[in-house]
Motif scaffolding. Structure first.
Motif, PDB file in Angstrom:
ATOM      1  N   ARG A   1       0.832  -1.204   0.000  1.00  0.00           N
ATOM      2  CA  ARG A   1       0.000   0.000   0.000  1.00  0.00           C
ATOM      3  C   ARG A   1       0.873   1.264   0.000  1.00  0.00           C
ATOM      4  O   ARG A   1       0.585   2.230  -0.709  1.00  0.00           O
ATOM      5  CB  ARG A   1      -0.908  -0.006   1.226  1.00  0.00           C
ATOM      6  CG  ARG A   1      -1.852   1.178   1.301  1.00  0.00           C
ATOM      7  CD  ARG A   1      -2.847   1.026   2.438  1.00  0.00           C
ATOM      8  NE  ARG A   1      -2.202   0.989   3.734  1.00  0.00           N
ATOM      9  CZ  ARG A   1      -2.216  -0.063   4.558  1.00  0.00           C
ATOM     10  NH1 ARG A   1      -2.818  -1.178   4.209  1.00  0.00           N
ATOM     11  NH2 ARG A   1      -1.621  -0.002   5.728  1.00  0.00           N
ATOM     12  N   ALA A   2       1.957   1.242   0.750  1.00  0.00           N
ATOM     13  CA  ALA A   2       2.808   2.422   0.862  1.00  0.00           C
ATOM     14  C   ALA A   2       3.579   2.706  -0.418  1.00  0.00           C
ATOM     15  O   ALA A   2       3.863   3.862  -0.737  1.00  0.00           O
ATOM     16  CB  ALA A   2       3.784   2.260   2.026  1.00  0.00           C
ATOM     17  N   THR A   3       3.936   1.652  -1.152  1.00  0.00           N
ATOM     18  CA  THR A   3       4.802   1.810  -2.324  1.00  0.00           C
ATOM     19  C   THR A   3       4.079   1.657  -3.651  1.00  0.00           C
ATOM     20  O   THR A   3       4.631   1.999  -4.701  1.00  0.00           O
ATOM     21  CB  THR A   3       5.937   0.767  -2.278  1.00  0.00           C
ATOM     22  OG1 THR A   3       5.364  -0.558  -2.301  1.00  0.00           O
ATOM     23  CG2 THR A   3       6.783   0.935  -1.015  1.00  0.00           C
ATOM     24  N   GLY A   4       2.858   1.114  -3.615  1.00  0.00           N
ATOM     25  CA  GLY A   4       2.158   0.827  -4.861  1.00  0.00           C
ATOM     26  C   GLY A   4       2.701  -0.379  -5.594  1.00  0.00           C
ATOM     27  O   GLY A   4       2.343  -0.627  -6.752  1.00  0.00           O
ATOM     28  N   ALA A   5       3.556  -1.154  -4.944  1.00  0.00           N
ATOM     29  CA  ALA A   5       4.164  -2.330  -5.573  1.00  0.00           C
ATOM     30  C   ALA A   5       3.292  -3.562  -5.337  1.00  0.00           C
ATOM     31  O   ALA A   5       2.924  -3.846  -4.193  1.00  0.00           O
ATOM     32  CB  ALA A   5       5.561  -2.572  -5.015  1.00  0.00           C
TER      33      ALA A   5
END
Length: 327
Positions: free
Chosen positions: A93-97
Motif C-alpha cells: 500500500r505504501a509503495t504501490g508495488a
C-alpha cells in the motif's frame, strides 16, 4: 529468465534510528537514489517510505522489499528498538508495488553474499577450499549479535532467521566463568550478546576494571580509541578478550552449521575490530577445538565492509522472487 532491467524495485534498510531507502534494478542498487530518513521524524515506516516515493517521484514499481532490525514472522516485521511494525499488505500500500517482502536485517545480509563487490570485503582466515554452493554463515557484530545461515537450493536462496545472540556464552576457563557471571548480572545469565556487541565491549572493559581494581569507566568509542593508541592498555586487554571470545564463538558456530562456503563478519563493530583480529588471536581461538583443530582450517572467514549490503541483499531477494514468477 532474468528479471528485465526495466522492472524497478524499492528496497529499504530499517534500523532503530535511521531508515535508508533506494531503488534497485534487479540485484543492483542504484546508489544515486539512496536516501536516509531519521525515524524520529515519521510516526510510521509507511510514512517514511511514502516520503521517499515523493522525493524520488517513483511510480510503477514491480516490487518492494524492506529489511528491519527486529524479528519477522508470517510476513510481519517488528522493530526491536522502536514502536514500528510493517507487513506485506502495508508495504504494498505504501509503495504501490504489487509484490512485497519483509526480511530481518541479518537475513538481508545473507542474501547479499555473492552480490557484494569483492573489493568491499577483506579476508581474515583463508579457507583451504571454498565450495561455492555449500552453506554459508553470516555473523553480525553491532548494537547486538546475531547470525544468518545461507543455503543455495534449486528453488532459490534460503536464509532462515535466528536469535543466536541470546545463547549462553561459552566458558572454557575460570576467568571466562567470572566474565559470564559479571555480564549476566542484569539478565540472569551470561549471553553471547552481552560480550560480543557494542555494549559488550563496555562490559568487558568494566569487568577487567573489577578484576584489576580500577573503577574508571569508558564508552565503546573511547575504548576503541584507547585500544588503537595503546595495545597494552586496559582497553587493549579488553579488546583481546573480545576478539578471542569472538573466535571461540565463531568456531562453535562453524562446527554447528558447517559453512564450507565461508563465514562472513558484518556490522560496524566487525569492521572496527577488523585490524585487530590477527594481532589479538582470533584465528587461534577459532581453531582451538581439540582434536577438531585441524578440521577448522576448512572454514574461511572474511569481513564485509560494504555499508549498503543489507540494501543489496534486499534487492537480490526480491529480484529472485520476481525471476521465479517469470519462469
Amino acid at each position: 529468465m532474468p528479471v528485465p532491467s526495466s522492472m524497478l524495485t524499492l528496497v529499504a534498510d530499517v534500523g532503530g534510528t535511521n531508515t535508508r531507502v533506494a531503488i534497485a534494478q534487479g540485484s543492483e542498487v542504484v546508489t544515486s537514489t539512496i536516501r536516509r530518513y531519521a525515524n524520529a521524524d515519521y510516526p510510521t515506516l509507511e510514512d517514511a517510505l511514502r516520503r521517499f516515493i515523493s522525493d524520488e517521484a517513483v511510480s510503477g514499481l514491480a516490487a518492494a522489499c524492506v529489511a528491519v532490525a527486529g524479528p519477522v514472522k508470517d510476513g510481519r516485521g517488528t522493530l526491536t528498538n522502536r514502536d514500528w511494525a510493517i507487513d506485506n499488505a502495508t508495504l504494498s500500500r505504501a509503495t504501490g508495488a504489487p509484490t512485497a517482502a519483509i526480511l530481518n536485517d541479518l537475513q538481508a545480509q545473507g542474501h547479499a553474499i555473492g552480490f557484494v563487490d569483492p573489493a568491499r570485503t577483506i579476508s581474515v582466515i583463508p579457507a583451504t577450499e571454498i565450495i561455492p554452493h555449500a552453506p554459508k554463515l553470516v555473523i553480525n557484530l553491532g548494537t547486538g549479535f546475531n547470525i544468518a545461515q545461507v543455503f543455495d537450493t534449486e528453488a532459490g536462496r534460503l536464509v532462515p532467521a535466528a536469535e543466536a545472540g541470546h545463547v549462553t556464552l561459552p566458558v572454557r576457563s575460570e576467568r571466562d566463568l567470572r566474565l559470564a557471571r559479571f555480564v549476566g548480572q542484569t539478565h540472569g545469565f551470561g549471553s553471547v550478546e552481552e560480550v560480543l556487541s557494542g555494549r559488550g565491549i563496555v562490559q568487558v572493559f568494566d569487568w577487567l576494571g573489577q578484576e584489576e581494581g580500577d573503577d574508571r569507566r569508558a564508552t565503546s568509542s573511547e575504548i576503541m580509541d584507547e585500544m588503537s593508541r595503546e595495545a597494552d592498555s586496559r582497553a587493549g586487554r579488553a579488546g583481546r578478550v573480545f576478539v578471542q571470545m569472538l573466535g571461540a564463538v565463531a568456531g562453535d558456530l562453524a562446527l554447528t552449521t558447517l559453512p564450507f562456503g565461508g563465514i562472513w563478519l558484518v556490522g560496524g563493530l566487525a569492521r572496527a575490530f577488523g585490524p585487530y583480529l590477527a594481532e589479538f588471536g582470533f584465528a587461534e581461538a577459532f581453531r582451538d577445538k581439540g582434536r577438531f583443530s585441524e578440521f577448522m582450517r576448512s572454514f574461511g572467514v572474511g569481513i564485509i565492509e560494504d555499508d549498503n549490503a543489507a540494501l543489496t541483499g534486499s534487492a537480490a531477494h526480491i529480484a529472485g522472487i520476481l525471476q521465479r514468477r517469470l519462469i
